[in-house]
Design a protein around this motif. Structure first.
Motif, PDB file in Angstrom:
ATOM      1  N   THR A   1       0.827  -1.211   0.000  1.00 58.17           N
ATOM      2  CA  THR A   1       0.000   0.000   0.000  1.00 58.17           C
ATOM      3  C   THR A   1       0.862   1.261   0.000  1.00 58.17           C
ATOM      4  N   GLU A   2       2.172   1.089   0.100  1.00 57.61           N
ATOM      5  CA  GLU A   2       3.069   2.244   0.133  1.00 57.61           C
ATOM      6  C   GLU A   2       3.817   2.354  -1.200  1.00 57.61           C
ATOM      7  N   SER A   3       3.786   3.540  -1.767  1.00 58.43           N
ATOM      8  CA  SER A   3       4.425   3.754  -3.069  1.00 58.43           C
ATOM      9  C   SER A   3       5.935   3.544  -3.017  1.00 58.43           C
TER      10      SER A   3
ATOM     11  N   ALA B   1       6.522  -0.153  -3.095  1.00 59.48           N
ATOM     12  CA  ALA B   1       6.150  -0.673  -4.414  1.00 59.48           C
ATOM     13  C   ALA B   1       7.206  -0.319  -5.452  1.00 59.48           C
ATOM     14  N   GLY B   2       7.743   0.898  -5.358  1.00 62.36           N
ATOM     15  CA  GLY B   2       8.793   1.310  -6.296  1.00 62.36           C
ATOM     16  C   GLY B   2      10.034   0.459  -6.157  1.00 62.36           C
TER      17      GLY B   2
ATOM     18  N   ARG C   1      -1.042  -1.371 -11.592  1.00 62.33           N
ATOM     19  CA  ARG C   1      -0.487  -0.346 -10.690  1.00 62.33           C
ATOM     20  C   ARG C   1      -0.077   0.893 -11.477  1.00 62.33           C
TER      21      ARG C   1
ATOM     22  N   THR D   1      -1.316   4.508  -9.994  1.00 65.03           N
ATOM     23  CA  THR D   1      -0.379   5.187  -9.096  1.00 65.03           C
ATOM     24  C   THR D   1      -0.296   6.679  -9.383  1.00 65.03           C
ATOM     25  N   THR D   2      -0.113   7.448  -8.318  1.00 66.46           N
ATOM     26  CA  THR D   2       0.085   8.898  -8.461  1.00 66.46           C
ATOM     27  C   THR D   2       1.485   9.302  -8.001  1.00 66.46           C
ATOM     28  N   ASP D   3       2.286   8.311  -7.633  1.00 66.34           N
ATOM     29  CA  ASP D   3       3.636   8.590  -7.143  1.00 66.34           C
ATOM     30  C   ASP D   3       4.646   8.522  -8.290  1.00 66.34           C
TER      31      ASP D   3
ATOM     32  N   GLU E   1       7.363   5.629  -8.032  1.00 65.43           N
ATOM     33  CA  GLU E   1       6.755   4.318  -8.274  1.00 65.43           C
ATOM     34  C   GLU E   1       6.455   4.150  -9.759  1.00 65.43           C
TER      35      GLU E   1
END
Length: 441
Positions: free
Chosen positions: A106-108, A111-112, A141, A145-147, A150
């Motif tokens: 759940t954390e960008s 995930a990155g 994803r 994603t908005t990060d 990531e």
């Protein structure tokens, strides 16, 4: 020191001890030293089962630790370990476990990082089921994603997966997802990552409609962009897509616009990319009028450049175009222009940049010529034997093969005897300039 060990038994013991200390330490300096030593020891292990066991334990730490700097070091160590893995079952198990972690994340930031290590694993993976499953997760994803970090990491990972994937439906879905993200992405760095992934998808995508639907917006965006870096990415990506296209309308539109940009672009780096993209388009294009126009532009730019890299790229593109041309006058003009550049070349790299394209154009001209023109063209080709930077005569002799109806290999003396017998060409006449070193004759 553990890094000096060579015995596999001692290496196993040392690796386990270092790993245990590594996963427990919280001190940054100690983590760095332990990670370095651990990587050095593991790099010497040969047993795939042991390497996989180390990878399993390290993978658990990738989401269990909190310190970002420590995590980055553990990522690097994990990558070192999986880089040693060759067993496909072990690699599939690692890829599956990382993909499941990615689904749950759940954390960008996590995930990155998982995207980065997943990329390393799948770069060695052959299992199509896992590659397809990975592509689906990465694509989903990517869409939401908005990060920024990531997005960049997942794009690179998706590009690696796509370059190895056979499933056309997943590739088509991936191309669409990347295209949608690109429509809303204004950051140049992120756009570059997305375009890299798009090129990887294009390299294995075979769906004509998907390729065309991607090519047209790329071309339109290229004509509007004023950003140098983005223009370069768009040119490379359009070339990658166009090299798979069959739609002659889109190919001609792309060729015209790339050619026009090439006439206006003063920058050598961008001009080189335009040349490569034009060559990719030309390889699929049937329109002789556009091919002739492109050949003229490439030849004129080639005649004025002193940049070795650009000369090589333009020369290669010109060779592609020339191989498609039926206009004999353009072929002879191109051969003459390239020959002049070769005669004037005073650097080996610059000469080599022109040789390969010259052979292609000259052979094409020779094949298209009427018999009365053969003597002059053969003499021009053989004249290049005396070029001071030509170390290998095989390419030249290969291109005379069709006209001579015999294979000379690298037997220059035999080729010269044939030329004298067939056309009365004597070795003494093969003199491009007084400065040319003719000692090999």
């Amino acid at each position: 020191m553990a890094s000096n060990l060579t015995d596999q038994g001692e290496l196993r013991v040392a690796a386990i001890a270092l790993r245990e200390r590594l996963v427990k330490t919280t001190d940054l300096r100690s983590t760095f030293d332990l990670a370095k030593a651990y990587s050095a020891v593991v790099s010497k292990l040969n047993d795939q089962g042991e390497l996989n066991a180390h990878a399993n334990l390290l993978r658990e730490q990738l989401v269990a630790r909190a310190d970002e700097d420590v995590l980055l070091m553990l990522d690097a160590v994990y990558i070192d370990v999986v880089s040693k893995l060759n067993d496909q079952n072990a690699l599939k198990a690692q890829a599956t476990a990382l993909r499941e972690l990615l689904i749950k994340s759940t954390e960008s930031a996590i995930a990155g990082r998982l995207g980065n290590v997943y990329r390393t694993v799948v770069s060695k993976l052959m299992d199509q089921n896992e590659l397809k499953a990975g592509a689906t997760v990465l694509r989903e994803r990517l869409i939401r994603t908005t990060d920024d970090e990531e997005l960049s990491s997942l794009s690179d990972a998706f590009g690696v997966v796509a370059s190895k994937l056979n499933d056309q439906s997943e590739l088509k879905a991936g191309a669409f997802a990347l295209h949608e993200r690109l429509l809303t992405t204004t950051d140049i760095k992120l756009a570059s990552a997305l375009y890299r992934a798009y090129r990887a998808v294009a390299s294995t995508l075979n769906d004509p409609s998907a390729l065309k639907s991607g090519a047209t917006p790329l071309r339109e965006r290229l004509m509007k962009t004023t950003d140098f870096i983005l223009a370069g990415e768009l040119i490379e990506t359009y070339g990658a897509v166009a090299s798979k296209l069959n739609d002659q309308g889109e190919l001609k539109a792309g060729a015209v616009e790339l050619r026009e940009l090439l006439t206006k672009t003063p920058d050598n780096s961008l001009a080189g990319k335009l040349g490569e993209a034009y060559g990719a388009v030309a390889s699929r294009l049937a329109d002789q009028s556009e091919l002739k126009a492109g050949a003229t532009v490439l030849r004129e730019r080639l005649a004025t450049t002193t940049n070795k890299s650009l000369a090589g790229k333009l020369g290669e593109a010109y060779g592609v175009v020339a191989s498609k041309l039926t206009d004999h006058s353009e072929l002879t003009a191109g051969a003459a222009a390239l020959r002049e550049r070769l005669i004037d070349a005073n650097e080996v790299d610059l000469a080599n940049a022109h040789f390969s394209s010259y052979w292609v154009v000259a052979e094409r001209a020779l094949r298209r010529a009427d018999p009365p023109q053969h003597k002059a063209l053969v003499q021009e080709l053989l004249t290049m034997i005396g070029h001071p930077f030509m170390d290998d005569v095989k390419p030249l002799l290969l291109h005379i093969k069709a006209t001579a109806r015999q294979d000379f290999g690298d037997d220059l003396a035999n080729a010269l005897r044939w030329a004298e017998k067939e056309y009365g060409i004597k070795a003494e006449s093969l003199r491009p300039t007084p400065a040319v070193d003719r000692r090999r004759l």
